[in-house]
Design a protein around this motif. Structure first.
Motif, mmCIF file in Angstrom:
data_model
loop_
_atom_site.group_PDB
_atom_site.id
_atom_site.type_symbol
_atom_site.label_atom_id
_atom_site.label_comp_id
_atom_site.label_asym_id
_atom_site.label_seq_id
_atom_site.Cartn_x
_atom_site.Cartn_y
_atom_site.Cartn_z
ATOM 1 N N LEU A 10 0.850 -1.189 0.000
ATOM 2 C CA LEU A 10 0.000 0.000 0.000
ATOM 3 C C LEU A 10 0.889 1.244 0.000
ATOM 4 C CD1 LEU A 10 -2.673 1.561 0.292
ATOM 5 C CD2 LEU A 10 -2.514 1.174 2.784
ATOM 6 N N VAL A 11 0.717 2.097 -1.016
ATOM 7 C CA VAL A 11 1.472 3.353 -1.115
ATOM 8 C C VAL A 11 0.555 4.487 -0.676
ATOM 9 C CG1 VAL A 11 2.692 4.923 -2.646
ATOM 10 C CG2 VAL A 11 2.860 2.447 -3.011
ATOM 11 N N VAL A 12 0.995 5.252 0.318
ATOM 12 C CA VAL A 12 0.182 6.350 0.855
ATOM 13 C C VAL A 12 0.973 7.652 0.732
ATOM 14 C CG1 VAL A 12 -1.175 7.168 2.823
ATOM 15 C CG2 VAL A 12 -0.773 4.698 2.515
ATOM 16 N N GLN A 18 4.192 11.412 -6.779
ATOM 17 C CA GLN A 18 5.040 10.521 -5.985
ATOM 18 C C GLN A 18 4.448 9.106 -5.942
ATOM 19 O OE1 GLN A 18 8.004 11.350 -4.785
ATOM 20 N NE2 GLN A 18 8.350 9.312 -3.898
ATOM 21 N N ARG A 19 3.103 9.037 -5.806
ATOM 22 C CA ARG A 19 2.451 7.727 -5.767
ATOM 23 C C ARG A 19 2.680 6.983 -7.082
ATOM 24 N NH1 ARG A 19 -2.027 10.557 -4.091
ATOM 25 N NH2 ARG A 19 -3.253 9.854 -5.902
ATOM 26 N N ARG A 20 2.558 7.686 -8.213
ATOM 27 C CA ARG A 20 2.717 7.047 -9.515
ATOM 28 C C ARG A 20 4.131 6.510 -9.712
ATOM 29 N NH1 ARG A 20 -0.601 10.642 -14.035
ATOM 30 N NH2 ARG A 20 -2.699 10.067 -13.322
ATOM 31 N N GLU A 35 -3.124 2.102 -3.762
ATOM 32 C CA GLU A 35 -2.777 3.498 -3.502
ATOM 33 C C GLU A 35 -3.827 4.177 -2.637
ATOM 34 O OE1 GLU A 35 -1.869 5.917 -6.871
ATOM 35 O OE2 GLU A 35 -0.847 4.301 -7.960
ATOM 36 N N ALA A 36 -3.369 5.163 -1.845
ATOM 37 C CA ALA A 36 -4.275 6.036 -1.091
ATOM 38 C C ALA A 36 -3.644 7.408 -1.032
ATOM 39 C CB ALA A 36 -4.499 5.488 0.324
ATOM 40 N N ASP A 37 -4.485 8.469 -1.192
ATOM 41 C CA ASP A 37 -3.925 9.822 -1.203
ATOM 42 C C ASP A 37 -3.930 10.485 0.169
ATOM 43 O OD1 ASP A 37 -6.551 10.443 -0.785
ATOM 44 O OD2 ASP A 37 -6.858 11.434 -2.725
ATOM 45 N N SER A 38 -4.363 9.742 1.201
ATOM 46 C CA SER A 38 -4.337 10.278 2.565
ATOM 47 C C SER A 38 -4.315 9.115 3.558
ATOM 48 C CB SER A 38 -5.569 11.150 2.835
ATOM 49 O OG SER A 38 -6.748 10.355 2.852
#
Length: 406
Positions: A10-12, A18-20, A35-38
């Motif tokens: 999981l990338v947060v 940055q996530r990409r 992925e999660a943006d927060s």
């Protein structure tokens, strides 16, 4: 992370770019990426799907990576989750804060691809070890449950060796107590008729504890069988076709040689054996390393009998001595294992012979099983409720000469 399944990461990060970048690197390396943006979105996602590894930025709008890590650690999970914080912080206090929150590792931003793969590989090793440990613990737990079931059955079988806990002979009666400190123990008590007017009483305490000692008591129970006189080595058939009893000292010597010759074990045992005449009250006894037998007179006074003796199965050619006493109406003979006399609280004094005599005088008016129960609870109370040895006893009460009606 099941066998053969890709590791779920999981990338947060509140930075879409940055996530990409991280997701692309991870996907090329064969990881399953979420992925999660927060941090808030990540927590909601973790409720639905458990990631194996979390890569979280430290500084984000709303909940920080450190607070997210703390919340992540409080979640109920089937397995461990490896948590890596992405940060530009390098101060020792910052690192300490991250570790205190539950983070397993750190990656400096901007993230280097080779270093990322190395940190993820380390995390996967930790997860594999954790899974292997859980699998082994699961097998161990199953094995322990099986052992517990077997020991529970073994306890029932060992208790069944003492088929009869009380018998009245009319003018006399015998009561038995057998309580192992664990599932099974090395103590054994019993009695058997010698002939129409005599009865044999015995107590045995095998060295050590557990299954080996319990197996030896089962073997010894066969040697002193009350239901099969032809197999009882304490008895012999006379020329008149009736059974008589061996002299107690002779029996102890015979047992000693038998154990050394046939059992070939490092275990030995202590023995107390009494041949009681139900008419005259005469008692012939042998003491082989067992605590001294106790004679409580009708007036409550207590006398200790015997001179000790060598345990059975320890030394070849050991010699034993028969000693005698006479019971009067109202007298009681009490034979206990050392679990009684050596009972002691932590860092306290053993009960000893004086303590046992005191307990017997206190319970002098009780009879049979009631007397044994009272002694047991008093001994347990003296030990502070923490008995560490088996407790066994033979209690013989003589009310007077046996008659034909008896």
């Amino acid at each position: 992370m099941g066998p053969g399944a890709p590791c779920r990461v999981l990338v947060v990060d509140d930075s879409k770019m940055q996530r990409r970048i991280l997701s692309a690197q991870l996907a090329r390396s064969g990881y399953e990426v979420m992925e999660a943006d927060s941090a808030e979105e990540a927590l909601a996602l973790c409720e639905q799907v458990e990631p194996d590894i979390v890569l979280s930025d430290w500084m984000m709008d709303g909940m920080s990576g450190v607070d997210f890590c703390r919340a992540f650690r409080q979640m109920k999970r089937a397995g461990y989750g490896y948590f890596i914080l992405l940060t530009s912080k390098t101060e020792k206090n910052d690192v300490a804060e991250g570790l205190d929150s539950g983070a397993d590792d750190f990656l400096a931003k901007p993230v280097n691809g080779a270093e990322l793969r190395a940190r993820l590989s380390a995390g996967e090793r930790i997860l594999r070890m954790e899974k292997e440990l859980k699998d082994k613990n699961r097998l161990l737990h199953s094995a322990q449950e099986a052992i517990e079931r077997d020991l529970s059955e073994a306890r029932k079988l060992q208790q069944s060796l003492v088929k009869e806990r009380h018998r009245s002979f009319g003018a006399a009666e015998v009561s038995l107590l057998l309580r192992p400190s664990g599932h099974v123990g090395g103590d054994l008590v019993g009695f058997f008729p010698i002939n129409a007017r005599r009865v044999g009483l015995y107590g045995i305490d095998v060295s050590g504890h557990g299954i080996t000692s319990a197996l030896m008591t089962a073997r010894l129970a066969g040697y002193l069988s009350g239901s099969s006189p032809e197999q009882n080595i304490a008895l012999f058939l006379t020329e008149y076709g009736i059974y008589d009893g061996r002299d107690p000292a002779e029996l102890a010597a015979y047992l000693n040689q038998l154990v050394l010759d046939e059992m070939q074990t490092e275990n030995y045992f202590t023995l107390i054996y009494a041949d009681v005449d139900l008419i005259s009250g005469e008692v012939a006894m042998v003491q082989a390393g067992h605590p001294h037998p106790v004679l409580q007179r009708a007036d409550g006074n207590v006398e200790y009998l015997g001179d000790g003796g060598m345990p059975v199965g320890l030394l070849p050619g050991a010699e034993y001595e028969t000693f005698r006493t006479v019971l009067a109406p109202g007298d009681r003979l009490f034979m206990v294992s050392d679990g009684v006399t050596e009972a002691a609280p932590t860092d306290g004094e053993m009960l000893g012979e004086l303590g046992l005599a005191r307990l017997m005088r206190r319970s002098a008016r009780l009879r049979g099983a009631s007397f044994l129960d009272a002694i047991y609870w008093d001994v347990e109370s003296h030990a502070g409720g923490a008995l560490t040895d088996d407790i066994s006893a033979v209690f013989f009460e003589f009310h007077g000469a046996k008659t034909a009606v008896d």
